[in-house]
Design a protein around this motif. Sequence first.
Motif, mmCIF file in Angstrom:
data_model
loop_
_atom_site.group_PDB
_atom_site.id
_atom_site.type_symbol
_atom_site.label_atom_id
_atom_site.label_comp_id
_atom_site.label_asym_id
_atom_site.label_seq_id
_atom_site.Cartn_x
_atom_site.Cartn_y
_atom_site.Cartn_z
ATOM 1 N N ASP A 212 0.824 -1.207 0.000
ATOM 2 C CA ASP A 212 0.000 0.000 0.000
ATOM 3 C C ASP A 212 0.862 1.262 0.000
ATOM 4 O OD1 ASP A 212 -2.374 -1.414 -0.095
ATOM 5 O OD2 ASP A 212 -2.754 -1.284 2.062
ATOM 6 N N VAL A 213 1.998 1.225 0.725
ATOM 7 C CA VAL A 213 2.893 2.387 0.778
ATOM 8 C C VAL A 213 3.519 2.649 -0.600
ATOM 9 C CG1 VAL A 213 5.047 3.277 1.774
ATOM 10 C CG2 VAL A 213 3.378 2.122 3.240
ATOM 11 N N GLU A 214 4.016 1.594 -1.252
ATOM 12 C CA GLU A 214 4.614 1.751 -2.592
ATOM 13 C C GLU A 214 3.571 2.200 -3.612
ATOM 14 O OE1 GLU A 214 5.931 -2.290 -2.796
ATOM 15 O OE2 GLU A 214 8.024 -1.748 -2.440
ATOM 16 N N PHE A 215 2.380 1.607 -3.543
ATOM 17 C CA PHE A 215 1.293 1.975 -4.454
ATOM 18 C C PHE A 215 0.929 3.443 -4.255
ATOM 19 C CE2 PHE A 215 -3.237 2.186 -5.624
ATOM 20 C CZ PHE A 215 -3.203 1.622 -6.880
ATOM 21 N N ASN A 216 0.800 3.848 -2.999
ATOM 22 C CA ASN A 216 0.475 5.233 -2.659
ATOM 23 C C ASN A 216 1.526 6.173 -3.228
ATOM 24 O OD1 ASN A 216 -0.285 7.644 -1.533
ATOM 25 N ND2 ASN A 216 -0.177 6.965 0.577
ATOM 26 N N ARG A 217 2.784 5.842 -3.057
ATOM 27 C CA ARG A 217 3.870 6.686 -3.562
ATOM 28 C C ARG A 217 3.784 6.818 -5.086
ATOM 29 N NH1 ARG A 217 8.269 3.953 -1.726
ATOM 30 N NH2 ARG A 217 7.905 4.824 0.330
ATOM 31 N N ARG A 218 3.521 5.716 -5.761
ATOM 32 C CA ARG A 218 3.492 5.704 -7.224
ATOM 33 C C ARG A 218 2.337 6.554 -7.775
ATOM 34 N NH1 ARG A 218 5.187 1.385 -10.673
ATOM 35 N NH2 ARG A 218 6.757 1.051 -9.077
ATOM 36 N N ILE A 219 1.147 6.419 -7.188
ATOM 37 C CA ILE A 219 0.008 7.144 -7.759
ATOM 38 C C ILE A 219 -0.155 8.560 -7.222
ATOM 39 C CG2 ILE A 219 -1.246 5.017 -8.240
ATOM 40 C CD1 ILE A 219 -3.159 5.818 -5.963
ATOM 41 N N SER A 220 0.523 8.870 -6.118
ATOM 42 C CA SER A 220 0.371 10.197 -5.509
ATOM 43 C C SER A 220 1.305 11.245 -6.080
ATOM 44 C CB SER A 220 0.581 10.106 -3.997
ATOM 45 O OG SER A 220 -0.410 9.304 -3.419
ATOM 46 N N GLN A 221 2.239 10.857 -6.893
ATOM 47 C CA GLN A 221 3.225 11.802 -7.406
ATOM 48 C C GLN A 221 2.733 12.448 -8.701
ATOM 49 O OE1 GLN A 221 6.769 9.422 -7.665
ATOM 50 N NE2 GLN A 221 7.083 9.450 -5.466
ATOM 51 N N ASN A 222 1.700 13.258 -8.571
ATOM 52 C CA ASN A 222 1.135 13.949 -9.726
ATOM 53 C C ASN A 222 0.837 15.395 -9.371
ATOM 54 O OD1 ASN A 222 0.660 11.877 -11.934
ATOM 55 N ND2 ASN A 222 -0.176 10.841 -10.139
ATOM 56 N N ASN A 223 1.137 16.275 -10.312
ATOM 57 C CA ASN A 223 0.884 17.693 -10.105
ATOM 58 C C ASN A 223 -0.274 18.150 -10.974
ATOM 59 O OD1 ASN A 223 2.973 17.949 -8.272
ATOM 60 N ND2 ASN A 223 4.466 18.415 -9.868
ATOM 61 N N CYS A 224 -0.963 19.163 -10.497
ATOM 62 C CA CYS A 224 -2.103 19.755 -11.195
ATOM 63 C C CYS A 224 -1.652 20.376 -12.505
ATOM 64 C CB CYS A 224 -2.751 20.800 -10.297
ATOM 65 S SG CYS A 224 -4.156 21.640 -11.049
ATOM 66 N N LEU A 225 -2.380 20.083 -13.565
ATOM 67 C CA LEU A 225 -2.073 20.662 -14.874
ATOM 68 C C LEU A 225 -2.488 22.132 -14.963
ATOM 69 C CD1 LEU A 225 -3.099 17.677 -17.178
ATOM 70 C CD2 LEU A 225 -0.793 18.365 -16.480
ATOM 71 N N VAL A 226 -3.374 22.562 -14.050
ATOM 72 C CA VAL A 226 -3.854 23.943 -14.059
ATOM 73 C C VAL A 226 -2.894 24.869 -13.318
ATOM 74 C CG1 VAL A 226 -5.749 25.478 -13.367
ATOM 75 C CG2 VAL A 226 -6.261 23.190 -14.240
ATOM 76 N N CYS A 227 -2.509 24.480 -12.069
ATOM 77 C CA CYS A 227 -1.693 25.393 -11.259
ATOM 78 C C CYS A 227 -0.340 24.821 -10.826
ATOM 79 C CB CYS A 227 -2.478 25.839 -10.030
ATOM 80 S SG CYS A 227 -2.687 24.540 -8.788
ATOM 81 N N GLY A 228 -0.113 23.534 -11.066
ATOM 82 C CA GLY A 228 1.169 22.931 -10.731
ATOM 83 C C GLY A 228 1.291 22.391 -9.315
ATOM 84 N N SER A 229 0.272 22.573 -8.485
ATOM 85 C CA SER A 229 0.318 22.078 -7.103
ATOM 86 C C SER A 229 0.196 20.557 -7.059
ATOM 87 C CB SER A 229 -0.822 22.691 -6.282
ATOM 88 O OG SER A 229 -0.666 24.080 -6.196
ATOM 89 N N GLN A 230 0.589 19.982 -5.928
ATOM 90 C CA GLN A 230 0.463 18.536 -5.711
ATOM 91 C C GLN A 230 -1.020 18.155 -5.660
ATOM 92 O OE1 GLN A 230 3.041 16.218 -5.273
ATOM 93 N NE2 GLN A 230 1.507 14.611 -5.201
ATOM 94 N N LEU A 231 -1.392 17.112 -6.399
ATOM 95 C CA LEU A 231 -2.771 16.630 -6.394
ATOM 96 C C LEU A 231 -3.008 15.665 -5.240
ATOM 97 C CD1 LEU A 231 -3.206 15.930 -10.218
ATOM 98 C CD2 LEU A 231 -4.316 17.746 -8.902
ATOM 99 N N VAL A 232 -4.268 15.579 -4.812
ATOM 100 C CA VAL A 232 -4.685 14.661 -3.760
ATOM 101 C C VAL A 232 -5.542 13.578 -4.408
ATOM 102 C CG1 VAL A 232 -6.041 14.447 -1.633
ATOM 103 C CG2 VAL A 232 -4.697 16.517 -2.056
ATOM 104 N N VAL A 233 -5.275 12.321 -4.082
ATOM 105 C CA VAL A 233 -6.077 11.212 -4.597
ATOM 106 C C VAL A 233 -7.454 11.276 -3.944
ATOM 107 C CG1 VAL A 233 -6.268 8.706 -4.777
ATOM 108 C CG2 VAL A 233 -4.033 9.787 -4.965
ATOM 109 N N GLU A 234 -8.520 11.185 -4.766
ATOM 110 C CA GLU A 234 -9.902 11.338 -4.288
ATOM 111 C C GLU A 234 -10.573 10.024 -3.910
ATOM 112 O OE1 GLU A 234 -12.246 13.349 -7.244
ATOM 113 O OE2 GLU A 234 -12.250 15.138 -6.037
ATOM 114 N N THR A 235 -9.822 9.015 -3.585
ATOM 115 C CA THR A 235 -10.418 7.723 -3.287
ATOM 116 C C THR A 235 -9.516 6.954 -2.344
ATOM 117 O OG1 THR A 235 -11.487 5.811 -4.312
ATOM 118 C CG2 THR A 235 -9.388 6.493 -5.248
ATOM 119 N N SER A 236 -9.974 5.824 -1.859
ATOM 120 C CA SER A 236 -9.181 4.993 -0.967
ATOM 121 C C SER A 236 -8.069 4.296 -1.750
ATOM 122 C CB SER A 236 -10.068 3.944 -0.294
ATOM 123 O OG SER A 236 -9.272 2.957 0.315
#
Length: 173
Positions: A135-159
């Motif tokens: 779960d930690v590795e999966f979280n790291r892999r999918i959480s490393q995304n930035n917003c295409l609009v403002c460049g901020s770090q995105l938050v995953v909207e699901t479990s």
Amino acid sequence: MQEAKKSNLEIKYTALGDTAKVSFKGSITENAKIDGIDLTDKKLLNLDFNEITYISSAGVRRWILWMWNIEKDFPGLRIVIENCPKVMSKQIITVMRFIPKMTEIHSFYIPYFCESCQSSSQKLFETKPLLGLTDVEFNRRISQNNCLVCGSQLVVETSIEQFNKFINDYKSV
């Protein structure tokens, strides 16, 4: 009395040899005509969920019945899902027998939210590179995304844990 919602589901069916590809566009409701697809002599059913936008509770019942009939009438048929959006992955995670256990999910969308600019987005992930991750590795892999609009770090909207279980339960073989 409530009027039944008319289905605006479009289904595109293509057959090539022993493969049937079915693409869906729109909403799956009680009026969706999802049965009647000819799978005679097919070994692979490829379901493309890319443009499914909604599924009602009655649509869930119709879907389960269709999957049950496919499993019964075409034993051994390999089912592969591509481009699985949140609206469908939520059903797969929470509704027993929504898809047969031996179904393979090749790709799925993860929904994101940007707290800085309040925008929503989604990203398509291939399943194979994520299989077997903790779960930690999966979280790291999918959480490393930035917003295409403002460049901020995105938050995953699901479990994240549910998605990790989801892909490992229906992994490609």
